[in-house]
Scaffold this motif. Structure first.
Motif, PDB file in Angstrom:
ATOM      1  N   ILE A 113       0.837  -1.203   0.000  1.00 21.23           N
ATOM      2  CA  ILE A 113       0.000   0.000   0.000  1.00 21.23           C
ATOM      3  C   ILE A 113       0.869   1.250   0.000  1.00 21.23           C
ATOM      4  N   ALA A 114       1.899   1.250   0.857  1.00 24.88           N
ATOM      5  CA  ALA A 114       2.795   2.406   0.924  1.00 24.88           C
ATOM      6  C   ALA A 114       3.536   2.597  -0.397  1.00 24.88           C
ATOM      7  N   ASN A 115       4.017   1.492  -0.976  1.00 24.78           N
ATOM      8  CA  ASN A 115       4.751   1.599  -2.243  1.00 24.78           C
ATOM      9  C   ASN A 115       3.845   2.099  -3.370  1.00 24.78           C
ATOM     10  N   TYR A 116       2.641   1.532  -3.442  1.00 30.74           N
ATOM     11  CA  TYR A 116       1.764   1.966  -4.521  1.00 30.74           C
ATOM     12  C   TYR A 116       1.266   3.391  -4.290  1.00 30.74           C
ATOM     13  N   ASN A 117       1.067   3.772  -3.052  1.00 36.10           N
ATOM     14  CA  ASN A 117       0.642   5.150  -2.767  1.00 36.10           C
ATOM     15  C   ASN A 117       1.667   6.146  -3.305  1.00 36.10           C
ATOM     16  N   ASP A 118       2.951   5.846  -3.084  1.00 37.55           N
ATOM     17  CA  ASP A 118       4.000   6.722  -3.623  1.00 37.55           C
ATOM     18  C   ASP A 118       3.943   6.746  -5.146  1.00 37.55           C
ATOM     19  N   LEU A 119       3.735   5.571  -5.749  1.00 36.23           N
ATOM     20  CA  LEU A 119       3.694   5.485  -7.204  1.00 36.23           C
ATOM     21  C   LEU A 119       2.474   6.224  -7.754  1.00 36.23           C
ATOM     22  N   ALA A 120       1.330   6.096  -7.092  1.00 30.48           N
ATOM     23  CA  ALA A 120       0.111   6.763  -7.550  1.00 30.48           C
ATOM     24  C   ALA A 120       0.239   8.276  -7.418  1.00 30.48           C
ATOM     25  N   GLU A 121       0.847   8.723  -6.326  1.00 27.02           N
ATOM     26  CA  GLU A 121       1.046  10.162  -6.151  1.00 27.02           C
ATOM     27  C   GLU A 121       1.946  10.711  -7.247  1.00 27.02           C
ATOM     28  N   THR A 122       2.982   9.962  -7.545  1.00 29.28           N
ATOM     29  CA  THR A 122       3.877  10.386  -8.617  1.00 29.28           C
ATOM     30  C   THR A 122       3.139  10.420  -9.951  1.00 29.28           C
ATOM     31  N   HIS A 123       2.291   9.432 -10.201  1.00 25.94           N
ATOM     32  CA  HIS A 123       1.533   9.377 -11.445  1.00 25.94           C
ATOM     33  C   HIS A 123       0.580  10.553 -11.567  1.00 25.94           C
ATOM     34  N   ARG A 124      -0.094  10.874 -10.479  1.00 19.95           N
ATOM     35  CA  ARG A 124      -1.024  12.005 -10.525  1.00 19.95           C
ATOM     36  C   ARG A 124      -0.287  13.334 -10.716  1.00 19.95           C
ATOM     37  N   ALA A 125       0.876  13.455 -10.064  1.00 22.16           N
ATOM     38  CA  ALA A 125       1.616  14.717 -10.159  1.00 22.16           C
ATOM     39  C   ALA A 125       2.225  14.923 -11.539  1.00 22.16           C
ATOM     40  N   HIS A 126       2.526  13.837 -12.224  1.00 27.44           N
ATOM     41  CA  HIS A 126       3.181  13.953 -13.531  1.00 27.44           C
ATOM     42  C   HIS A 126       2.427  13.154 -14.588  1.00 27.44           C
ATOM     43  N   ALA A 127       1.108  13.213 -14.533  1.00 25.39           N
ATOM     44  CA  ALA A 127       0.301  12.399 -15.450  1.00 25.39           C
ATOM     45  C   ALA A 127       0.561  12.739 -16.906  1.00 25.39           C
ATOM     46  N   GLN A 128       0.768  14.027 -17.184  1.00 21.52           N
ATOM     47  CA  GLN A 128       0.951  14.428 -18.570  1.00 21.52           C
ATOM     48  C   GLN A 128       2.262  13.920 -19.147  1.00 21.52           C
ATOM     49  N   GLN A 129       3.204  13.569 -18.276  1.00 24.63           N
ATOM     50  CA  GLN A 129       4.513  13.117 -18.754  1.00 24.63           C
ATOM     51  C   GLN A 129       4.538  11.600 -18.984  1.00 24.63           C
ATOM     52  N   PHE A 130       3.470  10.895 -18.537  1.00 28.50           N
ATOM     53  CA  PHE A 130       3.466   9.430 -18.671  1.00 28.50           C
ATOM     54  C   PHE A 130       2.863   9.050 -20.015  1.00 28.50           C
ATOM     55  N   ASP A 131       3.486   8.142 -20.696  1.00 25.99           N
ATOM     56  CA  ASP A 131       2.914   7.623 -21.932  1.00 25.99           C
ATOM     57  C   ASP A 131       2.038   6.420 -21.625  1.00 25.99           C
ATOM     58  N   ASP A 132       1.547   5.743 -22.659  1.00 23.88           N
ATOM     59  CA  ASP A 132       0.640   4.625 -22.460  1.00 23.88           C
ATOM     60  C   ASP A 132       1.293   3.480 -21.692  1.00 23.88           C
ATOM     61  N   ILE A 133       2.556   3.237 -21.959  1.00 18.74           N
ATOM     62  CA  ILE A 133       3.249   2.134 -21.275  1.00 18.74           C
ATOM     63  C   ILE A 133       3.319   2.403 -19.779  1.00 18.74           C
ATOM     64  N   SER A 134       3.609   3.650 -19.390  1.00 15.30           N
ATOM     65  CA  SER A 134       3.673   3.983 -17.973  1.00 15.30           C
ATOM     66  C   SER A 134       2.308   3.814 -17.321  1.00 15.30           C
ATOM     67  N   THR A 135       1.242   4.199 -18.009  1.00 20.89           N
ATOM     68  CA  THR A 135      -0.102   4.025 -17.466  1.00 20.89           C
ATOM     69  C   THR A 135      -0.423   2.547 -17.279  1.00 20.89           C
ATOM     70  N   GLU A 136      -0.029   1.751 -18.254  1.00 20.33           N
ATOM     71  CA  GLU A 136      -0.242   0.312 -18.121  1.00 20.33           C
ATOM     72  C   GLU A 136       0.534  -0.251 -16.934  1.00 20.33           C
ATOM     73  N   THR A 137       1.712   0.295 -16.724  1.00 29.69           N
ATOM     74  CA  THR A 137       2.513  -0.147 -15.580  1.00 29.69           C
ATOM     75  C   THR A 137       1.811   0.193 -14.277  1.00 29.69           C
ATOM     76  N   ILE A 138       1.250   1.403 -14.220  1.00 32.73           N
ATOM     77  CA  ILE A 138       0.523   1.818 -13.023  1.00 32.73           C
ATOM     78  C   ILE A 138      -0.660   0.895 -12.772  1.00 32.73           C
ATOM     79  N   LEU A 139      -1.414   0.621 -13.825  1.00 35.80           N
ATOM     80  CA  LEU A 139      -2.574  -0.260 -13.682  1.00 35.80           C
ATOM     81  C   LEU A 139      -2.167  -1.664 -13.244  1.00 35.80           C
ATOM     82  N   SER A 140      -1.055  -2.142 -13.788  1.00 38.21           N
ATOM     83  CA  SER A 140      -0.564  -3.468 -13.407  1.00 38.21           C
ATOM     84  C   SER A 140      -0.140  -3.497 -11.939  1.00 38.21           C
TER      85      SER A 140
END
Length: 233
Positions: A113-140
């Motif tokens: 939970i702690a690890n994914y929370n950090d990853l999700a926060e990073t994703h939300r803060a830099h969503a525009q910089q993530f491509d489709d592969i990064s989004t798939e990684t987040i979902l995985s």
């Protein structure tokens, strides 16, 4: 013969043939009487010896039966105590294993939970910089985290069933409740509907309950509970 000499001495005459026959009869009778007395006496002694031997045998048998009964009772008490101790040891081992399972499962859930929370926060803060592969990684990663949380929930629920001590059960149920709240915060169908910050806060509450459980379990269980509770992040 002694009687004859006494008779001769007293009367000055000797026994006649008839007198000798009568004397022989008396002597034979006395001898027979003496033989009967001796036989009866020997019979009495034999009976006394037999009765004494029977009494001794009965007493030996009684003592042997008493000793056998005492040995049987002592052995039965020993095996009862051994079985009771074995059951107690098995119960302690079962509860120790259950507590270890709960601590490990809660630790795994808190970590992911702690690890994914950090990853999700990073994703939300830099969503525009993530491509489709990064989004798939987040979902995985989200799916993997949810699987770990659900697995931990199952492990804790099964472990609670093996706990007999009321204090241990109460502490384990607090841990499970904290994890249930964390799972509920992120059970939405999409990332936007999942509140991982809330899940982490619930997981921190679970971590406190986990530490309390370990503190309660240590003096109750014979085995030392392993220290595997992480510090709050």
């Amino acid at each position: 013969m002694v009687g004859h000499y006494i008779f001769v001495f007293a009367t000055g005459t000797r026994f006649s043939t008839d007198q000798w026959s009568a004397a022989g009869g008396w002597v034979g009778g006395l001898a027979t009487f003496a033989a009967v007395v001796v036989a009866l006496w020997q019979t009495k002694l034999a009976r006394d010896d037999a009765a004494g031997a029977k009494n001794e045998a009965d007493e030996r048998l009684r003592k042997e039966l008493e000793n056998a009964d005492e040995r049987h009772t002592a052995e039965l008490d020993y095996y009862k105590a051994e079985a009771s101790q074995r059951r107690e040891d098995d119960l302690q081992r079962q509860q120790y294993d259950a507590i270890r399972t709960i601590l490990t499962a809660a630790t795994n859930a808190l970590t992911v939970i702690a690890n994914y929370n950090d990853l999700a926060e990073t994703h939300r803060a830099h969503a525009q910089q993530f491509d489709d592969i990064s989004t798939e990684t987040i979902l995985s990663e989200r799916a993997s985290t949810l699987r770990t949380m659900n697995t931990s929930m199952i492990d804790i629920s099964l472990a609670v069933l093996r706990l007999q001590h009321p204090l241990l059960r109460r502490g384990a149920l607090r841990v499970r409740s904290g994890l249930e709240d964390a799972v509920g915060a992120v059970s939405g169908p999409s990332i936007d509907q999942s509140d991982w910050s809330a899940a982490l806060a619930k997981a921190q509450d679970m971590n406190i309950a986990q530490r309390d459980l370990q503190a309660v379990a240590s003096p109750i269980l014979t085995a030392t509970i392993p220290t595997n509770t992480p510090t709050s992040q």
